[in-house]
Design a protein around this motif. Structure first.
Motif, PDB file in Angstrom:
ATOM      1  N   GLN A   8      57.932  30.547  40.428  1.00  0.00           N
ATOM      2  CA  GLN A   8      56.630  30.017  40.046  1.00  0.00           C
ATOM      3  C   GLN A   8      56.481  30.074  38.531  1.00  0.00           C
ATOM      4  O   GLN A   8      56.613  31.138  37.923  1.00  0.00           O
ATOM      5  CB  GLN A   8      55.520  30.827  40.709  1.00  0.00           C
ATOM      6  CG  GLN A   8      55.661  30.945  42.226  1.00  0.00           C
ATOM      7  CD  GLN A   8      55.375  29.639  42.944  1.00  0.00           C
ATOM      8  OE1 GLN A   8      54.249  29.162  42.980  1.00  0.00           O
ATOM      9  NE2 GLN A   8      56.416  29.057  43.536  1.00  0.00           N
ATOM     10  N   THR A  39      54.099  30.117  36.001  1.00  0.00           N
ATOM     11  CA  THR A  39      52.679  30.381  35.812  1.00  0.00           C
ATOM     12  C   THR A  39      52.239  29.992  34.411  1.00  0.00           C
ATOM     13  O   THR A  39      53.056  29.917  33.492  1.00  0.00           O
ATOM     14  CB  THR A  39      52.381  31.867  36.046  1.00  0.00           C
ATOM     15  OG1 THR A  39      53.277  32.647  35.254  1.00  0.00           O
ATOM     16  CG2 THR A  39      52.569  32.233  37.504  1.00  0.00           C
ATOM     17  N   PRO A  40      50.927  29.763  34.217  1.00  0.00           N
ATOM     18  CA  PRO A  40      50.431  29.395  32.881  1.00  0.00           C
ATOM     19  C   PRO A  40      50.723  30.472  31.846  1.00  0.00           C
ATOM     20  O   PRO A  40      50.928  31.643  32.165  1.00  0.00           O
ATOM     21  CB  PRO A  40      48.914  29.247  33.102  1.00  0.00           C
ATOM     22  CG  PRO A  40      48.770  28.956  34.557  1.00  0.00           C
ATOM     23  CD  PRO A  40      49.878  29.712  35.238  1.00  0.00           C
ATOM     24  N   ARG A  58      49.115  33.911  31.818  1.00  0.00           N
ATOM     25  CA  ARG A  58      49.473  34.916  32.816  1.00  0.00           C
ATOM     26  C   ARG A  58      50.960  35.232  32.829  1.00  0.00           C
ATOM     27  O   ARG A  58      51.392  36.101  33.564  1.00  0.00           O
ATOM     28  CB  ARG A  58      49.084  34.419  34.219  1.00  0.00           C
ATOM     29  CG  ARG A  58      47.627  34.081  34.361  1.00  0.00           C
ATOM     30  CD  ARG A  58      47.187  34.170  35.822  1.00  0.00           C
ATOM     31  NE  ARG A  58      48.072  33.477  36.738  1.00  0.00           N
ATOM     32  CZ  ARG A  58      47.908  32.214  37.110  1.00  0.00           C
ATOM     33  NH1 ARG A  58      46.928  31.493  36.615  1.00  0.00           N
ATOM     34  NH2 ARG A  58      48.747  31.661  37.979  1.00  0.00           N
ATOM     35  N   ALA A  59      51.757  34.509  32.038  1.00  0.00           N
ATOM     36  CA  ALA A  59      53.202  34.614  32.186  1.00  0.00           C
ATOM     37  C   ALA A  59      53.793  35.851  31.502  1.00  0.00           C
ATOM     38  O   ALA A  59      54.487  36.646  32.119  1.00  0.00           O
ATOM     39  CB  ALA A  59      53.863  33.352  31.639  1.00  0.00           C
ATOM     40  N   GLN A 116      54.499  39.607  32.860  1.00  0.00           N
ATOM     41  CA  GLN A 116      54.251  39.727  34.290  1.00  0.00           C
ATOM     42  C   GLN A 116      55.552  39.558  35.070  1.00  0.00           C
ATOM     43  O   GLN A 116      56.500  38.924  34.614  1.00  0.00           O
ATOM     44  CB  GLN A 116      53.235  38.675  34.750  1.00  0.00           C
ATOM     45  CG  GLN A 116      51.881  38.786  34.067  1.00  0.00           C
ATOM     46  CD  GLN A 116      51.187  40.088  34.371  1.00  0.00           C
ATOM     47  OE1 GLN A 116      51.140  40.505  35.523  1.00  0.00           O
ATOM     48  NE2 GLN A 116      50.672  40.741  33.342  1.00  0.00           N
ATOM     49  N   GLU A 149      57.384  35.569  39.945  1.00  0.00           N
ATOM     50  CA  GLU A 149      57.166  35.295  41.359  1.00  0.00           C
ATOM     51  C   GLU A 149      58.188  34.277  41.837  1.00  0.00           C
ATOM     52  O   GLU A 149      58.503  33.313  41.138  1.00  0.00           O
ATOM     53  CB  GLU A 149      55.755  34.747  41.587  1.00  0.00           C
ATOM     54  CG  GLU A 149      54.636  35.691  41.207  1.00  0.00           C
ATOM     55  CD  GLU A 149      53.285  35.056  41.465  1.00  0.00           C
ATOM     56  OE1 GLU A 149      53.047  34.584  42.593  1.00  0.00           O
ATOM     57  OE2 GLU A 149      52.472  35.014  40.533  1.00  0.00           O
ATOM     58  N   HIS A 173      54.147  25.242  40.386  1.00  0.00           N
ATOM     59  CA  HIS A 173      53.967  26.334  41.344  1.00  0.00           C
ATOM     60  C   HIS A 173      53.665  25.742  42.717  1.00  0.00           C
ATOM     61  O   HIS A 173      53.533  24.526  42.883  1.00  0.00           O
ATOM     62  CB  HIS A 173      52.850  27.288  40.894  1.00  0.00           C
ATOM     63  CG  HIS A 173      51.546  26.604  40.584  1.00  0.00           C
ATOM     64  ND1 HIS A 173      50.621  26.308  41.543  1.00  0.00           N
ATOM     65  CD2 HIS A 173      51.037  26.150  39.411  1.00  0.00           C
ATOM     66  CE1 HIS A 173      49.588  25.704  40.990  1.00  0.00           C
ATOM     67  NE2 HIS A 173      49.822  25.597  39.694  1.00  0.00           N
ATOM     68  N   ARG A 224      60.831  31.305  32.330  1.00  0.00           N
ATOM     69  CA  ARG A 224      59.442  31.141  32.722  1.00  0.00           C
ATOM     70  C   ARG A 224      58.507  31.180  31.521  1.00  0.00           C
ATOM     71  O   ARG A 224      57.610  30.347  31.366  1.00  0.00           O
ATOM     72  CB  ARG A 224      59.064  32.227  33.729  1.00  0.00           C
ATOM     73  CG  ARG A 224      57.710  32.003  34.407  1.00  0.00           C
ATOM     74  CD  ARG A 224      56.625  33.032  34.085  1.00  0.00           C
ATOM     75  NE  ARG A 224      56.979  34.190  33.309  1.00  0.00           N
ATOM     76  CZ  ARG A 224      56.832  35.429  33.708  1.00  0.00           C
ATOM     77  NH1 ARG A 224      56.396  35.672  34.933  1.00  0.00           N
ATOM     78  NH2 ARG A 224      57.102  36.436  32.922  1.00  0.00           N
ATOM     79  N   ALA A 263      56.202  28.137  29.955  1.00  0.00           N
ATOM     80  CA  ALA A 263      54.764  28.261  29.744  1.00  0.00           C
ATOM     81  C   ALA A 263      54.387  27.786  28.343  1.00  0.00           C
ATOM     82  O   ALA A 263      53.337  27.156  28.152  1.00  0.00           O
ATOM     83  CB  ALA A 263      54.326  29.705  29.955  1.00  0.00           C
TER      84      ALA A 263
END
Length: 501
Positions: A64, A66-67, A70-71, A74, A77, A110, A252, A256
């Motif tokens: 996933q 993510t934006p 939030r990336a 983290q 996922e 996602h 990731r 982003a």
């Protein structure tokens, strides 16, 4: 119980009953894991197995992307080993049933096939339902050919073709008819559905299409793709030779960054999407449909009354800024300003006309263009608009906005418990139940007959033709309206991206 153990072309799988009368088989691999040397490469064949494979649980979702907010920092996922699909089928023996092949949405970044429980839809539509995972973000939507990595174009499109080939070769073992496959999806899934209309390798693998909120708009030119690849490599501070070995977390976070900076005149808000590479996707989907690529297929196109409202909030979602950038880049600042002013003269009461303009730029006008192109090429096409406001957050507050139709289509009455990973939903009210039932009847008719149906009072669902633009309004009072929002549509006449007068 019949169907609990099925021999496929690759090996046996054992599924589980979701409480008879529907059976399910989950996490069936349709291609080899796209890892190591296969990263960015076309999907490879599955290695056959001989022991019984447990198909009672969902497999990993795709990585996933993510934006940016939030990336960084983290956990990642999903997994790269994600190319699996899920099947639901009625347990009662019958003649081969039509197949609904569902492509999930998620902005090409996602989402997962495992978010959708197909048990209820399989039962009420008397059909075999298939949901699928495909590669996302930079793993699925780039072409590295211009940086000397050949045969890397559009991995996600190739994933979906491989999954459709699996359906053709295996779905009969699950009670499905490989000659009656409906391709469908919502949002990015709808965009991928229309894109596959233009993919030569997909021809003959599906036989009709249901497009929800995702007409033939979101593709990159080779130049835009080259810009995406260059920005990604710059963010990673690496070369293409090392790209296959970049850790997923770094990939990731770099992706982003690309998405966050995509709202300019070059990328026009789209960070990652299918690429018109000249081979897998020879030309833009709308051009392909205009030339007759889908004239042999029944096509049902639908959108939601106020798509953009879901993206409101502080700060505005990138899709709003990206759509605005796309409009300015396509039309020029002067024409965009003139169009914006014109929308203020036809705005709905108590509504921001800018939202209507962005709605039409992103969703309605591309949907009408697709319908016009399919009709002009000699194909069959139907058109609808979803106006019902589901009685659950955030729709109860925002209205009939992007995703409202998706929640009703996949609903399991009496509750909106259709999408995994979301908070528990409230019970469906009488209006919700009625609209969901009507939508299910329309989809069932389309799957079985090639034309949507289920309208009240014995009304026939008319085809869409530019002379009258018949549109079915789906809410608690389904009805046929001719050329709705005509004033707004005519504002686009003669403009790039516009429609016929």
């Amino acid at each position: 119980m019949p169907g609990m153990h099925v021999e496929t072309l690759t090996g046996p799988v054992r599924g589980t009953a979701e409480g008879c009368p529907v059976l399910s088989w989950k996490s069936i691999p349709y291609a080899a894991p796209p890892t190591g040397e296969l990263r960015f490469r076309p999907p490879a064949p599955v290695k056959p197995w001989t022991a019984v494979r447990d198909a009672a649980r969902y497999g990993p979702q795709a990585v996933q992307f993510t934006p940016a907010s939030r990336a960084s920092g983290q956990d990642v996922e999903g997994e790269e080993d994600c190319l699996t699909l899920n099947v639901w089928a009625p347990a009662e023996p019958a003649a081969p049933r039509p197949v609904l092949f569902w492509i999930h949405g998620g902005a090409f970044l996602h989402g997962s096939g495992s978010l959708y429980d197909g048990a209820w839809l399989s039962e009420v539509c008397d059909a075999v339902v298939v949901t699928v995972n495909y590669r996302l973000g930079p793993l699925g939507f780039m072409d590295l050919g211009h940086v000397a990595m050949a045969d890397t174009a559009n991995p996600a499109l190739r994933d979906l073709v491989a999954a459709l080939e699996w359906v053709r070769g295996n779905i009969a073992s699950f009670g499905g008819d490989a000659g009656r496959v409906t391709l469908s999806g919502q949002s990015a899934g709808g965009m991928l559905t229309t894109t596959l209309l233009a993919v030569p390798a997909a021809r003959g693998l599906f036989h009709q299409a249901l497009v929800l909120s995702g007409a033939a708009r979101n593709v990159h030119t080779p130049d835009q793709n080259a810009e995406v690849v260059d920005r990604l490599l710059t963010a990673l501070d690496t070369t293409v030779d090392q790209l296959a070995d970049v850790p997923v977390r770094a990939l990731r976070d770099a992706a982003a960054h690309v998405v966050a900076t995509a709202g300019d005149e070059v990328l026009r808000g789209d960070g990652f999407c299918p690429v018109v590479d000249g081979a897998v996707l020879p030309r833009a989907p709308l051009a392909a449909v205009s030339s007759g690529a889908a004239r042999h297929l029944p096509v049902w196109i639908s959108h939601v009354s106020h798509e953009m409202d879901i993206f409101l909030g502080p700060p505005p979602a990138p899709v709003l800024a990206g759509t605005d950038a796309a409009g300015r880049a396509t039309l020029g600042e002067k024409t965009w300003a003139t169009l914006s002013h014109a929308y203020a003269t036809v705005a709905e009461a108590d509504r921001d006309p800018r939202l209507d303009l962005l709605d039409d730029t992103m969703w309605l006008i591309p949907a009408i263009r697709l319908a016009e192109a399919q009709h002009a090429a000699g194909g069959q096409v139907w058109f609808s608009r979803f106006d019902h406001v589901p009685g659950l957050p955030p729709y109860d507050r925002l209205g009939a906005t992007h995703g409202a139709d998706n929640r009703c289509l996949w609903a399991h009455p009496p509750a909106f418990n259709n999408l995994a990973g979301l908070p528990p939903a409230p019970p469906m009210g009488p209006a919700d139940l009625a609209v969901a039932a009507r939508l299910h009847r329309a989809v069932r008719a389309f799957l079985h007959t090639g034309a949507p149906g289920g309208l009240p009072d014995g009304l026939d669902w008319p085809r869409y033709e530019p002379r009258d633009r018949a549109t079915v309004i789906l809410d608690d009072r389904p009805r046929i309206v001719y050329d709705p929002r005509r004033e707004r549509r005519l504002l686009w006449a003669g403009l790039p991206g516009g429609t016929a007068p």
